[in-house]
Write a protein that holds these residues in place. Structure first.
Motif, short mmCIF file in Angstrom:
data_model
loop_
_atom_site.label_atom_id
_atom_site.label_comp_id
_atom_site.label_asym_id
_atom_site.label_seq_id
_atom_site.Cartn_x
_atom_site.Cartn_y
_atom_site.Cartn_z
N LEU A 153 -3.20 -0.96 -5.36
CA LEU A 153 -2.43 0.12 -5.96
C LEU A 153 -2.37 -0.04 -7.47
O LEU A 153 -2.02 -1.10 -7.96
N ARG A 154 -2.67 1.04 -8.19
CA ARG A 154 -2.49 1.05 -9.63
C ARG A 154 -1.10 1.59 -9.94
O ARG A 154 -0.74 2.68 -9.47
N ASP A 161 -3.37 6.36 -4.77
CA ASP A 161 -4.22 5.26 -4.33
C ASP A 161 -3.98 4.92 -2.86
O ASP A 161 -4.92 4.56 -2.14
N PRO A 165 -7.37 6.14 -0.60
CA PRO A 165 -7.97 4.90 -1.12
C PRO A 165 -9.50 4.91 -1.05
O PRO A 165 -10.09 5.69 -0.29
#
Length: 435
Positions: A153-154, A161, A165
Motif C-alpha cells: 500500500l502506498r 492499491d 492491486p
C-alpha cells in the motif's frame, strides 16, 4: 468470510476496512481503548483519502466493527490477520517483532475450529515459521495454518492499491489455507488480479525485495540528479529517456530530497540485517541506506548556499513537512533532517503542511507553525518546498514575491519551471536541472 484484524494502525485499519468493502464480516481489534472508542464514534486516527467514507459506510452496514475483545473476535474468525507494528529496533536496525509475537500468543489462546493466521505486518524471512511454532507451543490442539500476505500500500493511495492491486502475494503451500485466502480475495478475480501462491519464506522476502528495489530506483535518480547538475544536463529529460524503456519504467524516477515514510527506511535496514545474518550481505541495499541518509542531511546545505552562504538572522519559510503528499505521516520525513539543520545554522523557521502539523509539532522544536502557505511566507528570506502537496503547485507567485523579503526559492521537488521563475524575478534552485 469472518475476519479478525489484530492492530488498527495504518495497515490494519486500511486492510480491515477494505475487506469489509469486499462484503466480509470484519472485526478490527486493538488494545488501545481510546483508539477503539474513537473509531466506534466515527473518528479516524489517520489521514488517508477515502478511508473515512469507507469506514462510515461499512460501519453503518454492520460489515465493519471495532473492539478491544481479541478473544471473541479470534474465536469467531475464519482468518486472523496480524497487522501490528514492526518498527526498526534501536541499535541494530532489525525489525522489532515484539508486537507480532505478543499478538500470536494471544491469538493462540483464543483459537477455536480451523483458522488461518495471516501475517500482514512486514516481517523478516523466518517470522512465519516462528509464529507457527508459537501457536503450536501455546495451543497444541489448535487447528491452524500460518500464511504470509504482505501489503503493498502506498500512503495517500492505499484504498486504490488495496481494491485494484497489481498482484496479491500469498505465502502458503497448504491447499486448505489457499482455499480460505482465495475466498477472501475472490472479489478481485473480476479484475483478473493475479493471486500468487508461494512458500512462507518467498512471500516474506518478496515484500522486502520490492521495497528495496523501489528505494534503489529513487536513490539512483537522485545520484543521477547530482551528476546532471555538474555536467549541465536535465534530470527530467534523463528520467524520461530511461523510463520509456519498458524494462526500466518511469515510476520512482522523480528526484527529490531522499525517501522517507514508514516503509522504505525501515524495510531496507531490516532486509540488510537479514542478509548479513544469512551470510549474503546485500551491498547495494547498504549503499542505498547510506546515500539516502546523507542526501537528507545535505539538503540544508542547498538552502544555505541559496541564501549566500549564511542563514544567521534569516527567516526561512518551509512548505511541506510530511514525507509525501496526501498523508499526515511524518516518519523518516526529510523535513526532520532539514529543519533542525536550518535552525542550527542560525535561521528562524516558519513552516506549514496541510495535514502534518499535529505530528510535526511533536517532532520539531524551535519551529513556528503557520496556518497557511502565505502566512508562512511573510518577511521570509527564502522559501523551501519539501513536500509536493497540490496546493503548493499553483502558488500566486506575484503574491509570494510581495510577501517575501527576498525572492529566493529552493524547490526540492522540482514543481516549478526554472524559466518561469526567472521571468518572475526569483532566485530559483531545484534538483538536477541546469541553472
Amino acid at each position: 468470510m469472518r475476519i479478525a484484524v489484530v492492530g488498527t494502525g495504518y495497515v490494519g485499519l486500511v486492510s480491515g476496512t477494505c475487506f469489509s468493502e469486499f462484503g466480509h464480516d470484519v472485526i478490527c481489534v486493538d488494545t488501545d481503548e481510546g483508539k477503539i472508542a474513537s473509531l466506534n464514534a466515527g473518528q479516524v486516527p489517520i489521514f488517508e483519502p477515502g478511508l473515512q467514507a469507507m469506514i462510515d459506510k461499512n460501519s453503518r452496514s454492520g460489515y465493519l466493527k471495532f473492539s478491544t475483545d481479541l478473544q471473541s473476535a479470534v474465536a469467531a474468525a475464519d482468518a486472523v490477520f496480524i497487522a501490528v507494528g514492526t518498527p526498526s529496533r534501536r541499535g541494530d536496525g532489525k525489525a522489532d517483532l515484539t508486537y507480532v509475537y505478543a499478538a500470536t500468543r494471544e491469538i493462540a489462546a483464543a483459537l477455536t475450529g480451523y483458522t488461518v493466521v495471516v501475517t500482514k505486518s512486514t516481517v523478516p524471512v523466518g517470522t512465519g515459521r516462528e509464529v507457527e511454532r508459537i501457536l503450536k507451543e501455546s495451543n497444541p490442539k489448535a487447528d491452524v495454518d500460518v500464511v504470509s500476505n504482505p501489503e503493498f500500500l502506498r500512503e495517500g493511495a492505499a484504498i486504490e492499491d488495496f481494491m485494484r492491486p497489481d498482484r496479491v502475494i500469498v505465502g502458503t503451500l497448504v491447499k486448505r489455507a489457499q482455499d480460505v485466502m482465495s475466498a477472501i480475495y475472490r472479489p478481485l478475480s473480476l479484475s483478473q488480479t493475479p493471486l500468487v501462491f508461494t512458500s512462507l519464506e518467498s512471500s516474506e522476502l518478496t515484500k522486502y525485495a520490492g521495497n528495496a528495489f523501489l528505494a534503489t530506483k529513487i536513490t539512483f535518480i537522485n545520484e543521477i540528479a547530482e551528476l546532471c547538475e555538474k555536467v549541465g544536463a536535465d534530470v527530467h529529460d534523463v528520467a524520461r529517456g530511461i523510463g520509456l524503456d519498458r524494462r526500466i519504467g518511469s515510476k520512482f524516477l522523480h528526484p527529490g530530497p531522499g525517501f522517507g515514510g514508514s516503509c522504505f527506511p525501515k524495510d531496507t535496514r531490516a532486509l540488510f540485517e537479514t542478509s548479513v545474518e544469512a551470510g549474503a550481505p546485500l551491498r547495494i541495499v547498504d549503499t542505498v541506506i547510506d546515500i539516502n541518509e546523507r542526501r537528507k542531511r545535505d539538503m540544508a546545505g542547498r538552502v544555505i548556499a541559496a541564501c549566500g552562504g549564511s542563514l544567521t538572522g534569516k527567516k526561512i519559510a518551509v512548505l511541506g513537512l510530511t514525507f509525501k503528499p496526501n498523508t499526515d505521516d511524518m516518519r523518516e520525513s526529510p523535513s526532520l533532517d532539514i529543519l533542525p539543520e536550518l535552525v542550527s545554522a542560525g535561521a528562524s523557521v516558519a513552516a506549514y503542511d496541510p495535514e502534518g502539523m499535529q505530528e510535526a509539532r511533536k517532532l520539531l522544536a524551535d519551529i513556528e507553525f503557520c496556518e497557511s502557505s502565505y502566512a508562512t511566507l511573510e518577511n521570509a528570506d527564502a522559501l523551501v518546498i519539501i513536500t509536493e502537496w497540490n496546493e503548493f503547485r499553483a502558488l500566486d507567485l506575484d503574491r509570494v514575491k510581495s510577501l517575501m523579503k527576498e525572492p529566493v526559492m529552493v524547490d526540492l521537488r522540482n514543481i516549478y519551471d526554472p524559466r518561469d521563475m526567472a521571468d518572475k524575478g526569483f532566485t530559483y534552485s531545484s534538483i538536477g536541472r541546469p541553472v
